[in-house]
Write an enzyme that holds these catalytic residues in place. Structure first.
Site, PDB file in Angstrom:
ATOM      1  N   SER A 124      38.735  38.819  52.256  1.00 16.47           N
ATOM      2  CA  SER A 124      39.213  38.228  51.040  1.00 16.47           C
ATOM      3  C   SER A 124      40.678  37.885  51.248  1.00 16.47           C
ATOM      4  CB  SER A 124      39.354  39.431  49.781  1.00 16.47           C
ATOM      5  OG  SER A 124      39.924  38.835  48.742  1.00 16.47           O
ATOM      6  N   TYR A 148      41.302  48.215  46.539  1.00 16.79           N
ATOM      7  CA  TYR A 148      40.328  47.188  46.844  1.00 16.79           C
ATOM      8  C   TYR A 148      40.694  46.265  47.921  1.00 16.79           C
ATOM      9  CZ  TYR A 148      38.183  42.758  47.356  1.00 16.79           C
ATOM     10  OH  TYR A 148      37.416  41.713  47.825  1.00 16.79           O
ATOM     11  N   LYS A 152      40.051  46.056  52.482  1.00 11.66           N
ATOM     12  CA  LYS A 152      39.787  44.964  53.285  1.00 11.66           C
ATOM     13  C   LYS A 152      40.554  44.888  54.537  1.00 11.66           C
ATOM     14  CE  LYS A 152      36.503  42.945  50.809  1.00 11.66           C
ATOM     15  NZ  LYS A 152      35.006  43.153  51.225  1.00 11.66           N
TER      16      LYS A 152
HETATM   17  C1  WQD Z   1      41.991  34.089  38.567  1.00  9.76           C
HETATM   18  C2  WQD Z   1      42.961  33.310  37.712  1.00  9.76           C
HETATM   19  C3  WQD Z   1      44.239  34.994  36.386  1.00  9.76           C
HETATM   20  C4  WQD Z   1      40.647  36.213  34.126  1.00  9.76           C
HETATM   21  C5  WQD Z   1      40.081  38.296  42.201  1.00  9.76           C
HETATM   22  C6  WQD Z   1      40.426  39.174  43.284  1.00  9.76           C
HETATM   23  C7  WQD Z   1      39.967  38.580  44.601  1.00  9.76           C
HETATM   24  C8  WQD Z   1      38.732  38.250  44.576  1.00  9.76           C
HETATM   25  C9  WQD Z   1      38.477  37.306  43.612  1.00  9.76           C
HETATM   26  C10 WQD Z   1      36.983  39.697  45.473  1.00  9.76           C
HETATM   27  C11 WQD Z   1      44.296  34.425  37.594  1.00  9.76           C
HETATM   28  C12 WQD Z   1      43.609  34.286  35.412  1.00  9.76           C
HETATM   29  C13 WQD Z   1      41.448  35.566  34.990  1.00  9.76           C
HETATM   30  C14 WQD Z   1      40.820  36.009  32.771  1.00  9.76           C
HETATM   31  C15 WQD Z   1      42.772  34.632  33.291  1.00  9.76           C
HETATM   32  N1  WQD Z   1      37.694  39.230  44.389  1.00  9.76           N
HETATM   33  N2  WQD Z   1      42.732  34.967  34.571  1.00  9.76           N
HETATM   34  N3  WQD Z   1      41.762  35.390  32.468  1.00  9.76           N
HETATM   35  O1  WQD Z   1      42.595  37.380  40.548  1.00  9.76           O
HETATM   36  O2  WQD Z   1      42.638  35.421  41.804  1.00  9.76           O
HETATM   37  O3  WQD Z   1      41.044  37.360  42.465  1.00  9.76           O
HETATM   38  O4  WQD Z   1      38.833  37.788  42.234  1.00  9.76           O
HETATM   39  O5  WQD Z   1      37.028  39.397  46.881  1.00  9.76           O
HETATM   40  O6  WQD Z   1      40.139  39.767  45.688  1.00  9.76           O
HETATM   41  O7  WQD Z   1      41.818  39.702  43.482  1.00  9.76           O
HETATM   42  O8  WQD Z   1      40.470  36.059  40.444  1.00  9.76           O
HETATM   43  O9  WQD Z   1      39.127  35.196  38.458  1.00  9.76           O
HETATM   44  O10 WQD Z   1      40.415  37.336  38.107  1.00  9.76           O
HETATM   45  O11 WQD Z   1      41.892  35.305  38.226  1.00  9.76           O
HETATM   46  O12 WQD Z   1      43.682  34.038  32.604  1.00  9.76           O
HETATM   47  O13 WQD Z   1      40.034  36.553  31.956  1.00  9.76           O
HETATM   48  O14 WQD Z   1      42.549  33.303  36.330  1.00  9.76           O
HETATM   49  O15 WQD Z   1      45.430  35.373  35.843  1.00  9.76           O
HETATM   50  O16 WQD Z   1      45.461  33.511  37.589  1.00  9.76           O
HETATM   51  P1  WQD Z   1      41.753  36.568  41.253  1.00  9.76           P
HETATM   52  P2  WQD Z   1      40.435  35.959  38.840  1.00  9.76           P
END
Ligand code: WQD
Length: 338
Positions: A124, A148, A152
């Protein structure tokens, strides 16, 4: 090749099963179904037009995994099996270290014992941790800010050490950015249990009426519109990247390789929300709330190494990702049947 896909009933795993089959290889699923519905297999067999061999197994179970490999005649393994919720990993570190490290170690030891040396690991972009250079390249140092992510980083290190000890291994570490989207048929897709942690499934559930409003975690970042910026990649582009890596391992002599799988396109939360509203024709009501602890403002992939060495690139646009997600979500408003 006969490829074992651990976690093959999961979101990325199921899409990869179809791509492996479409490339003319045989795909065998190993999954404990702790985070996947059995109905996924029915959908995969419908889409593949053929039965798919499935083993309901916990790959932290040494005896069961060794038996699987003794009988399996596998040529390669793509390893997805593992827990992957960042917040949950902070609350339950021991569960995460045990499950994620034990599953990788158990599979690798069974491979070693049965002469299987071609291994593709689901890593990741989270392993890049914080870095002032927002466009991530594979030579950057790795670290993590949650258990998590540390699992990785640790498994990548285990794989480096294994490659040093025995250069007959062919290992591909694939660092995913933000996987989203669904197979164009709308028959398989992302179906998180409970409240979605990730942006895209949450937006899709708002659009289909399962959730009232989206919370945007902060709009005061130093980005194009103040909201978080990420590199979203269509899950089918991700799946084809796995096939490209799998096949590349048969052509190279390096025992350990690492590739970013991303689009290289930075996209903000609000840009994704607006694209989804266009694709679905539905409003996505949202409230801007406090930043989420642990979130980085912005990062995305430099995918040029994978483009050059794997002959692979992401082809789907953000509009494609939203349209395919909407087809899946609108045809399956409550996800897979129980
Ligand atoms: C994306 C953007 C949030 C939800 C995570 C893990 C990574 C991988 C992918 C496993 C950010 C914003 C999110 C919401 C929001 N997982 N957001 N409201 O955090 O980039 O990555 O998932 O491998 O390891 O860290 O993904 O989709 O949670 O967030 O505003 O309800 O959307 O702040 O900017 P992230 P995400």
């Amino acid at each position: 090749m006969r490829v074992l896909i651990t976690g093959g009933a999961g979101y990325i795993g199921s899409h990869t099963v179809l791509e492996v089959l479409a490339a003319g290889h045989d795909a065998v699923i190993a999954d404990d179904f702790s985070n996947a519905r059995p109905a996924v297999v029915d959908r995969l067999e419908e889409l593949a037009g053929r039965p798919i061999e499935v083993h309901r197994i916990d790959v932290t179970d040494e005896a069961a995994t060794d038996t699987l490999f003794a009988d399996g005649r596998f040529d390669a393994v793509i390893h997805f099996a593992g827990f992957k919720a960042v917040g949950e990993s902070v609350a339950e570190p021991l569960n995460y270290y045990r499950n994620n490290l034990d599953s990788a170690l158990t599979v690798l030891r069974a491979m070693d014992a049965h002469g299987v040396r071609r291994f593709v690991f689901s890593s990741s972009a989270t392993v890049y941790g914080e870095n002032p250079v927002l466009e991530r390249t594979e030579d950057m140092p790795t670290s993590a800010t949650n258990p998590y992510g540390w699992t990785k980083v640790m498994i990548e290190q285990m794989l480096r050490d294994l490659a040093v000890a025995d250069d007959t291994w062919r290992i591909a570490v694939l660092r995913y950015f933000n996987p989203v989207g669904a197979h164009r048929s709308g028959r398989i897709g992302e179906d998180p249990s409970g409240l979605p942690n990730n942006l895209m499934p949450f937006v899709a559930q708002v659009a289909v009426g399962r959730r009232e409003r989206l919370s945007v975690f902060g709009d005061d970042y130093d980005t194009v519109d103040g909201t978080g910026v990420r590199d979203y990649i269509h899950v089918d582009d991700l799946a084809s990247g796995h096939v490209a890596a799998l096949e590349r391992l048969g052509e190279i002599t390096e025992p350990w390789s690492v590739w970013n799988l991303g689009s290289g396109e930075p996209v903000s939360v609000l840009q994704l929300v607006n694209a989804f509203s266009r694709a679905s024709g539905r409003p996505i009501p949202y409230d801007v709330v406090a930043r989420r602890p642990g979130d980085l403002p912005a990062y995305w992939a430099d995918p040029s190494k994978a483009n050059a060495e794997l002959g692979w690139r992401a082809t789907r646009t953000v509009d494609d990702m939203c349209a395919d997600t909407w087809r899946w979500q609108s045809q399956n408003p409550d996800g897979y049947p129980a």
